[in-house]
Design an enzyme around this catalytic site. Structure first.
Site, PDB file in Angstrom:
ATOM      1  N   ASP A  76       5.484  -3.905   0.087  1.00 55.04           N
ATOM      2  CA  ASP A  76       4.507  -3.939   0.638  1.00 55.04           C
ATOM      3  C   ASP A  76       3.798  -2.752   1.059  1.00 55.04           C
ATOM      4  O   ASP A  76       4.505  -1.625   0.533  1.00 55.04           O
ATOM      5  CB  ASP A  76       3.569  -4.371   1.881  1.00 55.04           C
ATOM      6  CG  ASP A  76       3.258  -4.513   1.903  1.00 55.04           C
ATOM      7  OD1 ASP A  76       1.471  -4.490   1.958  1.00 55.04           O
ATOM      8  OD2 ASP A  76       2.504  -3.959   3.294  1.00 55.04           O
TER       9      ASP A  76
ATOM     10  N   ASP B 233       5.406  -5.841   5.986  1.00 55.12           N
ATOM     11  CA  ASP B 233       4.929  -5.536   7.394  1.00 55.12           C
ATOM     12  C   ASP B 233       3.818  -6.011   8.140  1.00 55.12           C
ATOM     13  O   ASP B 233       4.100  -6.984   9.240  1.00 55.12           O
ATOM     14  CB  ASP B 233       4.626  -3.995   7.863  1.00 55.12           C
ATOM     15  CG  ASP B 233       2.837  -3.822   7.298  1.00 55.12           C
ATOM     16  OD1 ASP B 233       2.602  -4.407   6.505  1.00 55.12           O
ATOM     17  OD2 ASP B 233       2.243  -2.758   8.528  1.00 55.12           O
TER      18      ASP B 233
ATOM     19  N   ARG C  44      -7.964   5.424   1.546  1.00 59.41           N
ATOM     20  CA  ARG C  44      -8.375   3.541   1.665  1.00 59.41           C
ATOM     21  C   ARG C  44      -9.836   4.304   1.525  1.00 59.41           C
ATOM     22  O   ARG C  44     -10.333   4.421   2.482  1.00 59.41           O
ATOM     23  CB  ARG C  44      -7.979   3.428   2.769  1.00 59.41           C
ATOM     24  CG  ARG C  44      -6.936   2.782   2.523  1.00 59.41           C
ATOM     25  CD  ARG C  44      -5.650   2.771   4.103  1.00 59.41           C
ATOM     26  NE  ARG C  44      -6.400   1.358   4.417  1.00 59.41           N
ATOM     27  CZ  ARG C  44      -5.883   0.404   4.411  1.00 59.41           C
ATOM     28  NH1 ARG C  44      -5.096   0.246   4.033  1.00 59.41           N
ATOM     29  NH2 ARG C  44      -6.507  -0.941   5.054  1.00 59.41           N
TER      30      ARG C  44
ATOM     31  N   GLY D 172      -2.273  -5.451  -1.501  1.00 64.19           N
ATOM     32  CA  GLY D 172      -4.041  -6.312  -1.794  1.00 64.19           C
ATOM     33  C   GLY D 172      -5.048  -5.020  -1.998  1.00 64.19           C
ATOM     34  O   GLY D 172      -5.509  -5.270  -2.430  1.00 64.19           O
TER      35      GLY D 172
ATOM     36  N   LYS E 254       1.861 -12.432  -4.342  1.00 72.37           N
ATOM     37  CA  LYS E 254       2.941 -11.210  -3.775  1.00 72.37           C
ATOM     38  C   LYS E 254       4.587 -12.210  -3.497  1.00 72.37           C
ATOM     39  O   LYS E 254       5.384 -12.679  -4.341  1.00 72.37           O
ATOM     40  CB  LYS E 254       2.814 -10.717  -2.686  1.00 72.37           C
ATOM     41  CG  LYS E 254       2.252 -10.400  -2.371  1.00 72.37           C
ATOM     42  CD  LYS E 254       2.209  -9.301  -1.106  1.00 72.37           C
ATOM     43  CE  LYS E 254       0.892  -7.919  -1.076  1.00 72.37           C
ATOM     44  NZ  LYS E 254       0.873  -7.716   0.695  1.00 72.37           N
TER      45      LYS E 254
END
Lengths: 364, 1499
Positions: free
Chosen positions: B420, B1049, B808, B889, B1029
Site C-alpha cells: 500500500d 496499514d 495529496r 487508492g 488490490k
C-alpha cells in the site's frame, strides 16, 4: 516454551484489562541470546580449512589399522567342518539323519592336524551357518521369566512360546522355539600323541556364558532338588533329556546349564559360532594345544540338512580385540589411506582453483 | 453481506446460542429486547430475554470432562497422528506385531500428550482470563433495590440497565439511553477493538434526549427491535418502540460496544442489547490464523515420497520373505517357527503378515517427531523475531507481532511484495504544504523551509545513528565486551533521537495525547500574502458587521478566502480537546446572546475549572448545568434543536416570518478585544493549548493549517461548531448536517447556517476528481462566471502541479442553498435517515443530491511524508530479487511521484502508462505494450535460455539472473508460453489506473496483463479499490505461482493482506484492521528489510535444513534395519532394540537438531542486510530443492550401508548375539547423525555443544539404566547388561571412531570442495563474516566482493553468482537501444544485431548511454570491480561520445539523470484515444518541450 506467553495471548484475544501503572516499555532485552548474538564458532568448509583434518585422520588411522591387522594376524584359529555333506566325510552317515529324536546315537570322528602350537587359553566353538537364529518369530519364542526360575511361568509359559509352550497338556520347560532347537552335538577333542596314544583334552564346560546370564538372568526354579522343581513340566519336543538332566554338576544343570545359556543368546547373523568349551592353559611351559594330530569325536545329533546348514568346530585363541578378524585393521588402513588421498586431492584443488577467490576475498 | 440471515459467529459460539437459534426460528431476522426489570418478578420462563446469551464468556475450548475426547478428536484431524495411532494399534495384532504393543504406543502417546498439555495450558490461561473478566464489577439496576447495584459481569443479562462511569470498560453491547454529558453524548475509546486511539462520540437515543432529570429505568416501557448479533462493528440497525407505538430508529451511534472504555463522560446509562458471546467484539474475535507455508507444502510432498519408499521397502521385504520361505519347501527348518496354533504358514500368508509387520518396523521412516519439532522450532523462531531489538520501534513502543505462528519460513521465500502507499510507504502524517485560493497560489515558502529543516534534522540523525549502529556489530563473534558496546551505542542512539521529533512524538503517544501533534505537523508557517488577505478580509467583515452591511458586498476574492478557511475549519469531524486532559473535550458553549463584557470575564468563562481539574465533579456538574440551562433558555430560535423534525418546523417558521435579523445574528460574541490583550494571554490559553483529534490525519493537518491563519476551531458540538476568526472573534456555526466521508463519494460535506449571512451553506471537501466534476458549470455570460471559470482552470493547473510534487490534493468548494432548496432536500434526507432497510444507500443518494453545482473555493496540497528509510528498504528489497508492486487508492500523479521519491520508479527507466476507457482499448494497449517490450528487448527474447546470465546482464544486471535461472521452467509450462517472452525483468515501470486495471483483470486479459506486468521492474496501480488490490494479488499468486507478500496499514488493505501468502500489517495510525488481518504486524515499513532479509532468510534456511536433516536421519536409521532383513530371512527382525528404535527419534537425536534448527545462522545479520542478494537463496528454494531430498536419501542409504556393514564385517562369524551386535550399530548411527548435523551446522554456540553432549550422555544413560534394570523384562530383546559389556570391549570404541568417519567422508569432502570450487552465495557471505569487521566493511562499501569468481570451466557446473564484470557478449548489445526505440535511431539496433562482430566495440560504446549502462553499473556496485567514483565518472564521460545524440538531447539527458522530476522524465505513454476505435497508438514522451519526438505507430 518461552514463546507461548504471547502465543496464547494471540489466541484468546480477550479484552485485556490493563490496570494502572502498566506503562512498561515493551522494548526487548538486549541480551546476546535474545538478539541471537551468542558467541559462536563458525567453521567454513573449504578445501584449505578441512585439509588438516584429512591428513590428520589419515596419519592416525593407518597406524591403528596396521596395529589391528597385526594383532588379528597373531591370533591362531583352526576350523573343522564336520557337517558331513560329502560322501567321503566321516560324518556322512550321521548327517543323513533328519530326525531330532533318533534313538541311536550316531558318532563320528574327524582327524585333523594343528600346524602351530596354541600357547594361551584356547576357545573351542561350534559354528553353524545358514541357521537363522535371528528370525523374528524365533527370537521371540522364549519366556524369560520361566528361565529366571519363576514358578508361575514354569507351569504357565508365556504365549510367546507358542506353539512350543505345552506338550501333551504339560508345560514345556524351557519353553519356546529357541530352547527347542538347542544344539545337542557333543564334541570331544583328543590329542594323538606322537607315540600314537589318544589323550583326551580336558574341556572346561563352565565360564563360557556371560556372568550376568549365569547368575542373574537364568535361575533354576526354587527347590532342593531339580527333579522335584521341574515336576509337572515336560521336556521340549526335540530334546532327548529333560532340562534337569543336562549336566551332572548341579551348578551347571537345569536352566543354568551354560551350554543352554549360550544357546539361548541368539546369534545376530545366520552364520555364527558359539562358545562351546574352553581349553585352559595349565602350564606356562607347555602350549595348551601343542602342534600335532588331533581327533574330534562328535556325537552327531543335530540335523542341519533341512536348512542346508553347516556345522563347524573352531579352535581359536583370543586377543584383546576378540577373535581373529582382519577386517577392522584393513578398514582402518583403507579409510586412512582414502583420507590421505582426499587430502592430497583437496590440496590440489586448493592450489589450482581455490586460490583465486580465496585470496581475492580475504587478502583485502 | 446479508448478515442477519447468515451469521457465522465462529468458534466462540456457545451451545446455548445454538439452541437459541433453533428455538427462535420464527424471528430469525431481528431480536427484541425488553427491559428486564419488567419481568423480574416473573419466572424465568416468561422473561422474553431469557433466550439470549448471558454475559458470561467462555473462550475455553474444553471442560474437564470433554478435554480428553475433544482434544484427541482435534488432534486426529492431523493425518500423521492417525497414521501413527494406526501403526501402534497394528502392534496389538499378534500375527504382525513387531514390538511390545505398549511400548509401540509410547511415541504416539508422547506426541499426543505434549500437544495436549500445550492445549490444556493455553486453555487454562484462557479460563483464568475468562474468570477474571467474568468477575469484573459493573452497576446494574436492581428492581428490588431500586438503585444500581454492583454485579459481576457474568451476571449481566440482555435487557439489564447498567450505569457506566468514566473510564469504565463496557461489559456488553449497550444501547445508550442517558448520559451525564450536556450534549447527550458519551465518548468511548475503541482502542481494544480497532486500535484507534481517538475518542468516538456516541449519542443518546433521540427520544431520550429531552429528559431533563436522570433517566429512571422504572419508567422505561419501550421495546427494542434490532438485528441479530453480527460481527460488523460499524453497523447497527434497529428501532425502539415506545409504549405509544412511536418508533425511533437506532444507529450505530447509539450503541456502545463491549470492550470500549467510557471517557470524558461522568455517567451513562444504557440497556444491554447483546451480551457475552453475542457482542460484536466477541463475534469479531476469531482466533489465530493457520496457514501452510510453502516449505511445508514441499515437505508434505516428500513425506509422501517417504511413504512410497516405506511401502516399497515393505513390499520388497515381504516378497523376500515369501521367497525365503519358499526355498525351504517342506523341509521346515527348525528356526522357522510355526504359528501359535502349531499350523504351518504358507509363504504367501507369512509374506502378507510380514508386510504389515514391516510397516511397523519401518514406521520411523515417516518422522513422527518432525511435525512436533517443526512446531517447536517455529515457536522459538517467532520468539526470536519478537525479541529483535531492530524491529522495535521506540517511538511507538511497539514491536513486531507475529500473529501467524507457522509461516515464519515463508518470509524467506517471498518473490512479490504488494504494498500500500499511504501509511505504509509514507508516514500517513499529513503536513500542510501549499494551497490555492480562488485561483491564486500561495506557495508557503517559509513553511517549506521549515519542513526542510525537519527533514535535515532527521537525516542527520540517521547518519549518526547508522554510523554508531554498525560500529559494534561488525564482528559477528561478538564478545561480552562488544555486547556492551552495542548497548551503549544503542542508548546514545536513543538519546539522540529523544532530542528531537522522535521524542516529542513518543512523549505525545505515551501520554495518550493525540498522535497528530508533532510540531512538524502543527506549526505551519503561514504565507504572508495569504495571511494579509485573511486579515484584510476579516477586518472588512467585522467592519461590515458593525455597519450592518450585507456580506455580499465583500469582494468575491476576499470572501472566497474567508470561506476557504471556514471550510477548512469546519468541514471535518475534528474534535477539540485541551492538552492537560486530552480526553476532555472543550465543551463550552459560546452563547451568542450574552456578550462577554470584559476580557476577564471571557477568560474566566473560557477556562472553567473542569478543564483543568477533571476530578472535581461538583464544580464541573454545576458549570454544566448552568451552561445547559442557559442554552435552553436563551437561544431557542437560533440554536438548532437537536431533532431534525424541529429543524424543519423552525425552517417553516423562519420562512414565514421575516428572516432573522442580521443584527441579532451578528450580535457579537465579544467585542473585538484590544489586539495586545488578545494576542497575549488569551491566545496563549486557547491556541497554544487546544488539540485537535481527527479521524484522518489530513483533516487535522487542514485544521492546523487554518489555525495558522488565525481561523481556529475552538469547539465542536454535535449541532454547533465554533470558530474563532481574527477580528471577528468567535463565531458559532449551526451545524445542520454532516455528510461523512466515504470512499465512493470521496468527499465530505457539512451543511451549516452561516452566522454572518444566515445563509444555509454547504461546505464540501474532497478529492479533486470528485469535486471538479461537481463544480457548477460557470455561465460565461457575466464577469462572475468568467472569474469562476478562470478559477477552475487555474486551480486545475495548480492541482496538477501539486500532484506532480507528490502532494495529496483536496478541493474545497461551497454551495449556498436557498431555504426552499434546503427544505426540499431535508425532506428527502429525513426520510433516508429514518429508513431501516437500505438506509446507507438512501443516505448516499441524499448526499449525492446535495453535493451538486458547487462553487470552487480552492485547493490544498498536503504532503504525506515518506517513512524513514523507505527508499533504502525498497532498493535493498529489490536487490534481493523481490518484485515490488505498489497498489494505492491515490491518484496517478501523486502515486507516481511518491513512487519516484521512494525509488520505486527510477527516473532512468521508461514508464508504461496504461489508461484505457474500455475493455477493447485495454486489450489493445496491453497487446501494444507486449509488442513494445518484445521489440525493444528483442535480444533477450531471441536468446532466452542459451546464455541467461549474459543476456540478462545486458539490461538488468542485478535483477535478471535469478529470474532467468529460476523461471524458465515456469514460462515454458505456462499456457501462454507460445508468445510469452522469457520472464525477464526489464528496466521498465508500469503504471496502471484503477479503471484500466478493472479491464485488465478480466479473465480474457489477465494473462496479457501479467505478461506485461511481470516484465516490468516496478508496477504501480493507482486508484485501485480494495477489491482490486486483492484481485491483483490473487492473480499474481495463482497465475505466476509465486510467493506474495502484501503489506498495508489501513482497512482498505485488509482484503489484499488476507489473500497474500504472507500479510503484513503496519501498526500505524489508521487503526488496527490491517494488523488484525495480518500475519505479521510491523511498526514501520523499513523493518520489512530486516524481517525478510534476515529473519526470513534465517527461518527459511534453518527450517529447510532441519526438515532435510529429519528425512535423512530417519531414512538412515530405517535403512539399517532394512539391510538387516537380508540377513534374517526377511523376517522383520531388528537388531536394534525396540526401545532404541522407538526413542531414537524422539529423544536421543532430537535435541541437537532442534537447537540447530532454532539458532543456526548461516550468515550474520549484518552481511545479510548488506548483501540483499543473499535473499535469493530462499526465493529460489536453494536450501531445499526437490533433488536435495533425493540426494539426502542417497546419502542416508550410503551412510547406513557403512554403519551396517562395518559392524557386520567386524563381527562376522563371531559369537556375537543379536543385541550385542545391534547396540553398537545404534550407537554408531547416533554418532553419525550427530556428526552429520555438525557438518551442516554453520555456527556453533555453547548451546550446540551442550545439546550434543546431552544427546550422547542421554543415550548412554538410558542405555545403561535400561540394560541394568530388569533381567527378565523387555521381551524379546532382553538386553540385560549388554551395554555394560560393550563398554568394556575395545572393539566397540574402534568401531565408534571408524564408522562415523567413513560414513561422513563423502559429505565432508563434498562440502569442502563445494566451499572452494563453487561456493554458493551464502557461503561467500559466510566467508565475509569471518573477515575482520573493518575489512568486511571496506569490501562491502567498495563493492569489491566478487561473489563466485569464474571458476575453471571443467570444474564448475554452476554459473557463477553475479559475475557482472564479464565483458558484454556480442550480439546482445541492445542496451543502448533501450530508450531509443521510438526514436529514429532504431536502425542502429538492427545493425547491432546483424553484425555481432561489432559487439565488443558497441559494448564499449554502450557505456555511453546514460540511461542504461551507468545506472546499471551503479546498481550492481557491490558486486562489480569498480569503485562508485569510477563508474560515476564513466557515466559522465559517456554522455559525450554518442554521435547520434543531438546536443539538446544530450544536455537534457545528462540533466535527467540528476533531477528525477516527473515532467522531465523520459517516459513512454501509451495512450489510446478515448473512443477506442482508432487503430493508432500514440507513444508520446511526456516531456512537454519535445513534442516533435512523439511518434505514431500504425498498428
Amino acid at each position: 516454551m518461552m514463546a507461548t506467553s504471547y502465543n496464547a495471548k494471540d489466541e484468546d484475544g480477550h479484552i485485556t484489562v490493563s490496570g494502572p501503572g502498566t506503562m512498561r516499555s515493551k522494548k526487548p532485552e538486549n541480551t546476546a541470546f535474545k538478539q541471537q548474538r551468542l558467541p559462536a564458532w563458525q567453521p567454513i568448509l573449504t578445501a584449505w580449512t578441512v585439509l588438516p583434518a584429512f591428513f590428520i585422520i589419515g596419519l592416525i588411522f593407518i597406524p591403528i589399522g596396521i596395529g589391528l591387522f597385526v594383532t588379528s594376524n597373531n591370533i591362531k584359529e583352526f576350523e573343522v567342518d564336520y557337517t558331513g555333506v560329502d560322501v567321503s566325510s566321516p560324518c556322512f552317515n550321521c548327517s543323513q539323519n533328519y530326525m531330532w529324536n533318533s534313538s541311536r546315537p550316531c558318532t563320528c570322528s574327524i582327524p585333523f592336524y594343528l600346524e602351530q602350537p596354541y600357547q594361551s587359553d584356547v576357545f573351542m566353538y561350534y559354528g553353524l551357518s545358514n541357521f537363522y537364529q535371528n528370525h523374528r518369530r524365533y527370537v521371540k519364542s522364549r519366556d524369560d521369566s520361566q528361565l529366571n526360575g519363576d514358578l508361575v511361568s514354569l507351569t504357565k509359559p508365556s504365549k510367546e512360546c507358542e506353539p512350543y509352550a505345552t506338550n501333551e497338556n504339560k508345560p514345556i520347560a524351557p519353553c519356546g522355539a529357541i530352547a527347542n532347537s538347542m544344539f545337542n552335538d557333543t564334541l570331544e577333542l583328543f590329542y594323538s600323541d606322537p607315540n600314537g596314544t589318544l589323550i583326551q583334552i580336558p574341556l572346561s564346560t563352565t565360564g563360557i556364558a556371560w556372568w550376568t546370564d549365569k547368575h542373574v538372568k537364568f535361575r533354576n526354579p526354587a527347590g532342593s532338588n531339580l527333579t522335584v522343581a521341574f515336576q509337572g513340566t515336560t521336556k521340549p519336543v526335540n530334546w532327548r533329556r529333560p532340562v534337569y538332566e543336562l549336566d551332572a554338576d548341579p551348578e551347571n544343570n537345569g536352566f543354568i546349564n551354560e551350554d543352554f545359556i549360550v544357546w539361548m543368546r541368539t546369534a545376530a547373523l545366520p552364520t555364527f559360532r558359539k562358545l562351546y568349551r574352553i581349553i585352559n592353559k595349565n602350564n606356562n611351559m607347555i602350549p595348551t594345544l601343542p602342534q600335532g594330530n588331533y581327533t574330534l569325536e562328535v556325537v552327531y545329533n543335530y540335523p542341519v540338512r533341512s536348512f542346508e546348514g553347516r556345522k563347524r568346530m573352531i579352535l581359536s585363541t583370543i586377543s584383546w580385540m576378540g577373535g581373529k578378524n582382519p577386517f577392522l585393521g584393513l578398514a582402518y588402513i583403507s579409510v586412512g589411506s582414502v583420507c590421505f588421498f582426499l587430502g592430497v586431492v583437496l590440496l590440489l584443488i586448493h592450489y589450482r582453483c581455490g586460490n583465486q577467490n580465496n585470496s581475492q576475498d580475504i587478502s583485502n | 453481506m446479508a448478515r442477519e440471515t447468515a451469521e457465522e459467529p465462529g468458534s466462540a459460539e456457545t451451545a446455548k446460542v445454538k439452541r437459541q437459534r433453533k428455538e427462535k426460528t420464527k424471528e430469525n431476522k431481528t431480536r427484541t429486547v425488553h427491559a428486564n426489570i419488567l419481568y423480574e418478578k416473573a419466572k424465568g420462563e416468561e422473561n422474553p430475554n431469557r433466550l439470549y446469551a448471558d454475559n458470561k464468556i467462555k473462550t475455553t475450548k474444553y471442560t474437564l470432562l470433554s478435554f480428553l475426547p475433544k482434544n484427541l478428536f482435534e488432534q486426529f484431524h492431523r493425518f500423521a497422528n492417525v497414521y501413527f495411532v494406526f501403526i501402534a494399534l497394528l502392534n496389538f495384532v499378534p500375527v504382525v506385531k513387531a514390538f511390545q504393543p505398549e511400548l509401540a504406543l509410547a511415541p504416539v502417546v508422547f506426541i499426543l500428550s505434549v500437544t495436549a498439555i500445550k492445549d490444556l495450558w493455553e486453555d487454562y490461561r484462557r479460563h483464568r482470563s475468562d474468570k477474571e473478566i467474568n468477575h469484573m464489577d459493573c452497576l446494574v439496576y436492581g428492581r428490588v433495590e431500586r438503585r444500581y447495584v454492583e454485579q459481576y459481569w457474568k451476571d449481566v443479562r440482555v435487557g439489564d440497565f447498567i450505569r457506566l462511569r468514566c473510564n469504565e470498560i463496557l461489559p456488553a453491547d449497550v444501547l445508550l439511553l442517558s448520559s451525564s454529558d450536556p450534549d447527550r453524548l458519551a465518548h468511548i475509546e475503541t482502542a481494544t477493538l480497532d486500535g484507534e486511539t481517538n475518542l468516538k462520540q456516541r449519542q443518546v437515543l433521540r427520544c431520550f434526549y429531552d429528559l431533563d432529570c436522570d433517566f429512571d429505568p422504572m419508567k422505561y416501557r419501550s421495546t427494542i427491535e434490532c438485528e441479530k448479533p453480527n460481527n460488523d462493528l460499524n453497523r447497527f440497525r434497529g428501532y425502539i418502540i415506545h409504549r405509544n407505538g412511536r418508533r425511533d430508529a437506532l444507529y450505530k451511534e447509539n450503541l456502545l460496544l463491549r470492550g470500549c472504555t467510557i471517557r470524558n463522560t461522568e455517567e451513562a446509562v444504557g440497556i444491554v442489547i447483546y451480551a457475552g458471546h453475542e457482542t460484536k467484539a466477541m463475534l469479531n474475535n476469531n482466533g489465530p490464523r493457520y496457514k501452510r507455508s510453502k516449505l511445508e507444502r514441499q515437505m508434505n510432498v516428500d513425506v509422501f515420497w517417504c511413504v512410497i519408499i516405506l511401502l516399497v521397502m515393505c513390499l520388497f521385504t515381504a516378497v523376500g520373505h515369501g521367497l525365503w520361505m519358499f526355498q525351504y519347501g517342506d523341509k521346515r527348518p527348525v528356526f522357522d517357527v510355526l504359528s501359535p496354533e502349531g499350523t504351518d504358514l504358507s509363504p504367501i500368508m507369512s509374506a502378507t503378515y510380514l508386510f504389515l509387520t514391516m510397516i511397523i518396523v519401518f514406521q520411523v521412516l515417516i518422522p513422527i517427531s518432525l511435525f512436533v519439532s517443526i512446531e517447536i522450532v517455529k515457536i522459538c523462531q517467532v520468539y526470536f523475531i519478537h525479541q529483535d531489538m531492530d524491529l522495535y520501534d521506540e517511538e511507538t513502543d511497539s514491536h513486531l507481532q507475529c500473529r501467524a505462528l507457522n509461516i515464519t519460513e515463508d518470509l524467506g521465500q517471498m518473490q512479490y511484495i504488494f504494498s500500500d502507499k499511504t501509511g505504509t510507504l509514507t508516514e500517513n502524517k499529513m503536513v500542510f504544504r501549499r494551497c490555492t485560493v480562488a485561483g491564486v497560489e500561495y506557495s508557503h515558502d517559509a513553511n517549506a523551509k521549515r519542513l526542510a529543516m525537519y527533514q535535515e534534522v532527521d537525516s542527520e540523525e540517521e547518519e549518526c545513528t547508522s554510523h554508531g549502529g554498525t560500529l559494534p556489530r561488525r564482528d559477528s563473534v561478538s564478545s561480552q565486551q562488544s555486547a556492551r558496546v552495542v548497548l551503549r551505542s544503542h542508548s546514545t542512539k536513543s538519546h539522540r533521537r529523544t532530542g528531537s521529533r522522535a521524542e516529542a512524538k513518543r512523549a505525545s503517544i505515551l501520554s495518550k495525547h493525540t498522535a497528530f501533534s508533532s510540531p512538524m505537523e502543527k506549526d505551519i508557517t503561514p504565507d504572508p500574502q495569504l495571511l494579509d488577505k485573511v486579515n484584510e478580509c476579516s477586518s472588512q467583515m467585522d467592519f461590515m458587521r458593525f455597519h450592518s452591511q450585507p456580506m455580499s458586498t465583500l469582494p468575491s476574492e476576499l470572501s472566497d478566502v474567508i470561506d476557504f478557511f471556514i471550510a477548512l475549519t469546519i468541514c471535518n469531524t475534528v474534535v477539540v480537546s485541551s492538552p492537560n486532559q486530552p480526553r476532555q473535550k472543550v465543551r463550552v458553549r459560546f452563547e451568542l446572546k450574552s456578550p462577554v463584557k470584559t476580557i476577564e470575564d471571557f477568560i474566566k468563562r473560557f477556562t472553567p475549572s473542569r478543564l483543568t481539574s477533571s476530578g472535581s465533579n461538583n464544580s464541573s456538574s454545576s458549570s454544566l448545568i448552568t451552561s445547559r440551562s442557559s442554552n435552553r433558555g436563551g437561544c431557542s430560535s437560533f440554536l438548532s434543536s437537536p431533532s431534525a423534525d424541529s429543524t424543519l418546523t423552525k425552517l417553516d417558521e423562519e420562512q414565514r416570518g421575516p428572516p432573522g435579523s442580521l443584527e441579532q445574528a451578528f450580535s457579537p460574541v465579544q467585542p473585538p478585544p484590544p489586539p495586545p490583550c488578545y494576542d497575549g494571554k488569551a491566545s496563549s490559553l486557547e491556541e497554544g493549548e487546544l488539540r485537535y483529534e481527527a479521524e484522518s490525519p489530513d483533516e487535522a493537518a487542514l485544521v492546523y493549517a487554518a489555525r495558522a491563519y488565525k481561523c481556529s476551531l475552538v469547539g465542536r458540538l454535535p449541532d454547533q461548531v465554533t470558530v474563532e476568526l481574527p477580528h471577528l472573534g468567535k463565531l458559532s456555526f449551526e451545524l445542520l448536517h454532516t455528510l461523512g466521508f466515504d470512499s465512493t463519494r470521496k468527499r465530505m460535506s457539512v451543511v451549516v447556517r452561516h452566522p454572518l449571512t444566515d445563509q444555509i451553506t454547504v461546505y464540501t471537501k474532497g478529492a479533486d476528481s470528485a469535486i471538479m466534476d461537481l463544480i457548477k458549470p460557470p455561465d460565461t455570460g457575466n464577469s462572475k462566471g468568467k472569474r469562476q471559470k478562470k478559477i477552475v482552470s487555474r486551480t486545475q493547473n495548480y492541482l496538477n502541479l501539486y500532484a506532480a510534487d507528490g502532494l495529496r490534493t483536496l478541493c474545497i468548494a461551497k454551495k449556498i442553498l436557498s431555504k426552499e432548496q434546503y427544505a426540499c432536500w431535508l425532506q428527502h434526507h429525513l426520510q433516508a435517515e429514518t429508513a431501516i432497510q437500505g438506509r446507507e444507500e438512501l443516505l448516499f443518494e441524499s448526499a449525492l443530491r446535495l453535493e451538486t453545482n458547487l462553487q470552487l473555493l480552492g485547493a490544498t496540497g498536503i504532503e504525506d511524508r515518506l517513512q524513514d528509510g523507505v527508499p533504502e528498504t525498497i532498493e535493498s528489497l529489490r536487490k534481493a530479487g523481490l518484485q515490488i508492486w505498489v497498489l494505492t487508492g491515490d491518484k496517478q500523479e501523486t502515486a507516481v511521484n511518491v513512487a519516484y521519491a521512494c525509488k520505486l520508479l527510477d527516473p532512468e527507466e521508461e514508464i508504461l502508462t496504461l489508461n484505457a476507457d474500455s475493455q477493447e482499448a485495454c486489450a489493445l494497449l496491453l497487446e501494444e505494450s507486449l509488442h513494445y517490450i518484445q521489440v525493444k528487448f528483442l535480444c533477450s527474447s531471441s536468446s532466452p535460455s542459451a546464455d541467461p546470465a549474459t543476456s540478462a546482464q545486458a539490461f538488468h544486471t542485478d535483477y535478471a539472473p535469478p529470474f532467468e535461472l529460476y523461471h524458465p521452467s515456469h514460462s515454458s509450462s505456462s499456457s501462454s508460453s507460445s508468445y510469452a517472452p522469457p520472464f525477464t525483468v526489464h528496466r521498465l515501470g508500469l503504471v496502471i489506473d484503477g479503471r484500466t486495471l478493472a479491464y485488465a483483470l478480466d479473465k480474457s486479459l489477465e494473462e496479457k496483463f501479467l505478461l506485461v506486468a511481470r516484465s516490468c521492474r516496478a508496477v504501480l496501480c493507482c486508484r485501485s479499490t480494495p477489491l482490486q488490490k486483492s484481485m491483483v494479488v490473487k492473480l499474481v499468486r495463482n497465475k505466476l505461482k509465486v510467493m506474495t507478500l502484501a503489506i498495508g496499514d489501513g482497512a482498505n488493505d485488509v482484503s489484499m493482506i488476507q489473500v497474500a501468502d504472507v500479510g503484513v500489517g503496519i501498526s500505524g495510525q489508521e487503526g488496527m484492521q490491517a494488523v488484525m488481518a495480518s500475519d505479521f504486524a510491523l511498526p514501520r515499513f523499513s523493518y520489512l528489510q530486516k524481517l525478510l532479509l534476515v529473519h526470513g532468510h534465517w527461518c527459511y534456511s534453518r527450517l529447510a535444513n532441519m526438515i532435510l536433516f529429519f528425512f535423512y536421519k530417519n531414512a538412515m536409521f530405517v535403512a539399517l534395519i532394512f539391510w538387516y532383513q537380508f540377513y534374517c530371512g526377511f523376517s522383520g527382525s531388528a537388531m536394534i532394540d525396540q526401545w532404541y528404535l522407538i526413542f531414537f527419534n524422539l529423544m536421543f537425536s532430537a535435541f541437537p537438531q532442534l537447537i540447530t534448527g532454532t539458532l543456526d545462522k548461516d550468515v550474520s545479520a549484518e552481511t545479510l542486510q548488506q548483501l540483499p542478494q543473499l535473499y535469493m537463496n530462499g526465493q529460489n528454494s536453494e536450501e531445499y530443492k526437490p533433488y536435495m531430498f533425493w540426494m539426502n536419501m542417497m546419502d542416508a542409504f550410503y551412510q547406513s550401508l557403512v554403519c551396517f556393514f562395518i559392524p557386520y564385517f567386524a563381527y562376522a562369524d563371531s559369537d556375537v548375539d543379536l543385541f550385542t551386535w545391534g547396540t553398537p550399530i545404534t550407537t554408531l548411527a547416533l554418532f553419525t547423525i550427530l556428526v552429520h548435523l555438525g557438518i551442516e551446522t554453520k555456527t556453533w554456540t555453547w548451546m550446540n555443544w551442550l545439546s550434543i553432549t546431552f544427546s550422547i550422555s542421554l543415550f548412554f544413560t538410558v542405555a545403561l539404566c535400561y540394560n541394568a534394570s530388569c533381567p527378565t523384562c523387555y521381551s524379546p530383546s532382553n538386553p540385560y547388561w549388554t551395554v555394560q559389556r560393550l563398554l568394556q570391549d575395545p572393539l566397540f570404541y574402534l568401531l565408534c571412531v571408524l564408522t562415523p568417519l567413513a560414513a561422513l567422508l563423502p559429505r565432508y569432502f563434498y562440502r569442502a570442495c563445494q566451499g572452494t570450487l563453487f561456493p554458493s552465495p551464502v557461503q561467500v557471505g559466510r566467508r565475509l563474516d569471518k573477515l575482520p569487521a573493518e575489512t568486511r566493511r571496506n569490501i562491502l562499501s567498495l563493492g569489491r566482493v566478487k561473489v563466485g569468481s569464474p571458476p575453471p570451466p571443467a570444474l564448475s557446473p554452476k554459473t557463477p553468482f553475479l559475475s557482472v564484470n564479464k565483458p558484454s557478449p556480442p550480439g546482445c548489445n541492445t542496451s543502448k537501444e533501450q530508450r531509443s526505440f521510438p526514436s529514429p535511431r532504431s536502425h542502429t539496433h538492427k545493425q547491432g544485431q546483424s553484425s555481432p562482430a561489432q559487439g565488443p566495440t558497441d559494448s564499449d560504446k554502450g557505456l555511453s548511454d546514460p540511461y542504461t549502462s551507468a545506472p546499471s553499473d551503479i546498481d550492481t556496485l557491490p558486486y562489480t570491480k569498480d569503485a562508485p567514483k569510477l563508474s560515476g565518472e564513466k557515466s559522465k564521460d559517456s554522455a559525450c561520445p554518442d554521435q547520434t545524440l543531438e546536443a539538446s538531447e544530450l544536455s537534457l539527458s545528462s540533466w535527467i539523470t540528476s533531477t528525477p522530476l516527473l515532467t522531465q522524465t523520459d517516459s513512454v505513454q501509451i495512450n489510446l484515444p478515448p473512443d477506442g476505435h482508432s487503430a493508432c497508438v500514440t507513444y508520446s514522451r511526456s516531456t512537454e518541450d519535445r513534442p516533435e519526438r512523439s511518434l505514431h505507430t500504425a498498428l
